[in-house]
Motif scaffolding. Structure first.
Motif, mmCIF file in Angstrom:
data_model
loop_
_atom_site.group_PDB
_atom_site.id
_atom_site.type_symbol
_atom_site.label_atom_id
_atom_site.label_comp_id
_atom_site.label_asym_id
_atom_site.label_seq_id
_atom_site.Cartn_x
_atom_site.Cartn_y
_atom_site.Cartn_z
ATOM 1 N N LEU A 43 -52.275 58.625 26.174
ATOM 2 C CA LEU A 43 -52.682 58.509 24.843
ATOM 3 C C LEU A 43 -51.947 58.531 23.502
ATOM 4 N N LYS A 44 -51.456 59.597 23.390
ATOM 5 C CA LYS A 44 -50.335 60.287 22.679
ATOM 6 C C LYS A 44 -49.240 59.941 23.075
ATOM 7 N N THR A 45 -48.696 59.510 24.116
ATOM 8 C CA THR A 45 -47.876 59.135 24.532
ATOM 9 C C THR A 45 -47.673 57.115 23.766
ATOM 10 N N TRP A 46 -48.476 56.826 24.501
ATOM 11 C CA TRP A 46 -48.125 55.365 24.280
ATOM 12 C C TRP A 46 -48.478 55.294 22.511
ATOM 13 N N PHE A 47 -49.322 55.782 21.879
ATOM 14 C CA PHE A 47 -49.430 56.191 20.006
ATOM 15 C C PHE A 47 -48.231 55.770 19.833
ATOM 16 N N VAL A 48 -47.534 57.280 19.695
ATOM 17 C CA VAL A 48 -45.717 57.747 19.390
ATOM 18 C C VAL A 48 -45.718 56.893 19.837
ATOM 19 N N SER A 49 -45.168 56.193 21.281
ATOM 20 C CA SER A 49 -43.936 55.745 21.245
ATOM 21 C C SER A 49 -44.101 54.475 20.749
ATOM 22 N N PHE A 50 -45.301 53.551 20.741
ATOM 23 C CA PHE A 50 -45.436 51.806 20.083
ATOM 24 C C PHE A 50 -45.027 52.036 18.940
ATOM 25 N N PHE A 51 -45.546 53.069 17.697
ATOM 26 C CA PHE A 51 -45.208 52.725 16.819
ATOM 27 C C PHE A 51 -44.213 53.352 16.023
ATOM 28 N N GLY A 52 -43.545 54.434 16.786
ATOM 29 C CA GLY A 52 -41.841 54.324 16.856
ATOM 30 C C GLY A 52 -41.235 53.350 17.008
ATOM 31 N N LEU B 217 -42.446 50.335 16.678
ATOM 32 C CA LEU B 217 -42.807 49.692 15.815
ATOM 33 C C LEU B 217 -41.891 49.999 13.884
ATOM 34 N N ALA B 218 -41.596 50.791 13.694
ATOM 35 C CA ALA B 218 -41.126 51.204 12.724
ATOM 36 C C ALA B 218 -39.810 51.288 13.165
ATOM 37 N N GLY B 219 -38.978 51.413 14.885
ATOM 38 C CA GLY B 219 -37.517 50.618 14.308
ATOM 39 C C GLY B 219 -37.602 49.300 14.227
ATOM 40 N N ALA B 220 -38.086 48.677 14.820
ATOM 41 C CA ALA B 220 -38.182 47.544 14.954
ATOM 42 C C ALA B 220 -38.252 47.159 13.287
ATOM 43 N N LEU B 221 -38.981 47.190 12.596
ATOM 44 C CA LEU B 221 -39.547 46.999 11.030
ATOM 45 C C LEU B 221 -37.788 46.929 10.583
ATOM 46 N N PHE B 222 -37.289 48.436 10.515
ATOM 47 C CA PHE B 222 -36.749 49.068 9.702
ATOM 48 C C PHE B 222 -35.389 48.301 10.226
ATOM 49 N N PHE B 223 -34.697 47.973 11.304
ATOM 50 C CA PHE B 223 -33.834 46.663 11.985
ATOM 51 C C PHE B 223 -34.220 45.868 11.178
ATOM 52 N N MET B 224 -35.303 44.831 11.294
ATOM 53 C CA MET B 224 -35.002 43.112 10.590
ATOM 54 C C MET B 224 -35.178 43.807 9.205
ATOM 55 N N ALA B 225 -35.516 44.701 8.365
ATOM 56 C CA ALA B 225 -35.935 44.396 7.162
ATOM 57 C C ALA B 225 -34.373 44.788 6.423
ATOM 58 N N VAL B 226 -34.099 45.539 6.500
ATOM 59 C CA VAL B 226 -32.699 46.612 5.894
ATOM 60 C C VAL B 226 -31.556 46.008 6.828
ATOM 61 N N LEU B 227 -32.022 46.316 8.347
ATOM 62 C CA LEU B 227 -30.265 45.742 8.443
ATOM 63 C C LEU B 227 -30.029 44.324 8.802
ATOM 64 N N THR C 102 -29.455 55.752 27.442
ATOM 65 C CA THR C 102 -29.216 56.787 26.548
ATOM 66 C C THR C 102 -30.752 57.541 26.725
ATOM 67 N N GLY C 103 -30.945 57.538 27.130
ATOM 68 C CA GLY C 103 -32.814 58.252 27.215
ATOM 69 C C GLY C 103 -33.619 58.705 26.226
ATOM 70 N N ALA C 104 -33.581 56.545 24.825
ATOM 71 C CA ALA C 104 -34.936 56.853 24.418
ATOM 72 C C ALA C 104 -35.768 56.316 25.269
ATOM 73 N N ASP C 105 -36.567 55.735 23.999
ATOM 74 C CA ASP C 105 -38.266 55.830 24.342
ATOM 75 C C ASP C 105 -38.285 54.586 24.099
ATOM 76 N N LEU C 106 -39.382 53.972 24.971
ATOM 77 C CA LEU C 106 -39.379 52.974 24.885
ATOM 78 C C LEU C 106 -41.254 52.545 25.117
ATOM 79 N N PHE C 107 -42.158 52.381 24.511
ATOM 80 C CA PHE C 107 -43.488 51.809 24.871
ATOM 81 C C PHE C 107 -43.370 51.383 26.020
ATOM 82 N N THR C 108 -43.120 50.127 26.168
ATOM 83 C CA THR C 108 -43.181 49.436 27.550
ATOM 84 C C THR C 108 -42.550 49.972 28.689
ATOM 85 N N SER C 109 -41.639 50.916 28.974
ATOM 86 C CA SER C 109 -41.875 51.605 29.776
ATOM 87 C C SER C 109 -42.590 52.623 30.596
#
Length: 275
Positions: free
Chosen positions: A40-49, A51-61, A13-20
């Protein structure tokens, strides 16, 4: 066995993953396609993006959704988090993080070296299955599993601060080294370090998931972005490249549509078509 589905969806899907990005951005930096600040900007945005997605999926779903409220699921989630964050030493998590993202970025590298969707899925599946089976530490995956245990009121010493220091930081550093050095740096040296000619990038609008990426064996790209065969270029109009964009049927149609649209705009403004 099913864990690789996540990376399959990310790649296709062309999504962004920090580790890749640990691999992609290091290659771009070494080949002078981006600055250190861009990396550094790419790492920062992808890392916290992530993190936000993982926490949303964990807590809400799954958290408030009650997926892990039953005894067996809850016990397994708590035991898994303890195995990941409490039992191993800091340096062990760091070293397992190196191995983890080495395998993950190898999966991504193999995927972009494949042409068909099935080939990409197979290329991703086995390296990811290996990193899961070996029990290595993936910082983004742990962003879901360990906060889930904290959400389920895991016993001490597991807490937010403990997770950040004992799990997130060592796995993050290990993932950066595994993906950036052992994968990105090594393969940049093997395939791009001695390339001195500018690499062509196709700037057609439809240039994301509809493109099938060619592998490093196809090292030529013409000015039109089409592959021309194997080995180094002999024609002055062909530039060496670490890979080609082989357009799929959809991408080819969209490319033709973009060219035809450009021709119509020129015809309307100049009275003639020039494509």
């Amino acid at each position: 066995m099913v864990f690789p589905v996540g990376l399959v969806m990310v790649v296709l899907t062309g999504a962004d993953l920090f580790t890749s990005y640990c691999m992609y951005s290091v290659v771009a930096l070494l080949h002078r396609r981006c600055s250190l600040l861009d990396l550094l900007k790419t790492w920062f945005v992808s890392f916290f993006g992530n993190l936000a997605g993982a926490l949303f999926f964990m807590a809400v779903l799954t958290g408030y959704g009650g997926t892990f409220e039953s005894g067996a699921f809850k016990d397994e989630a708590l035991a898994f988090a303890k195995t990941k964050a409490v039992t191993p030493h800091w340096h062990q998590i760091f070293l397992k993080g190196i191995l983890c993202n080495w395998l993950v970025c190898m999966a991504v590298f193999l995927a972009i070296s494949s042409r068909e969707v099935i080939s990409k899925i197979v290329a991703i599946w086995f390296p990811v299955m290996c990193f899961v089976g070996l029990g290595t530490d993936h910082v983004v995956a742990n962003m879901y599993f360990i906060p889930l245990a904290i959400f389920l009121k895991a016993p001490a010493p597991l807490s937010v601060s403990y997770y950040i220091w004992k799990s997130m930081i060592p796995s993050l550093l290990g993932n950066i080294i595994g993906g950036g050095f052992f994968c990105g740096g090594v393969y940049w040296y093997l395939f791009l370090a001695h390339e001195t000619v500018s690499i062509h990038f196709d700037t057609v609008d439809a240039n994301t998931a509809v493109y099938e990426q060619g592998g490093p064996i196809n090292r030529q790209a013409t000015a039109d972005g089409a592959g021309t065969g194997y080995g180094h270029a002999h024609d002055k109009h062909v530039v060496p490249s670490s890979g080609n964009n082989g357009r799929s049927g959809i991408a080819h149609d969209l490319h033709l549509g973009a060219v035809e649209g450009l021709g119509r705009r020129k015809e309307g403004s100049e009275g003639s078509v020039s494509v």
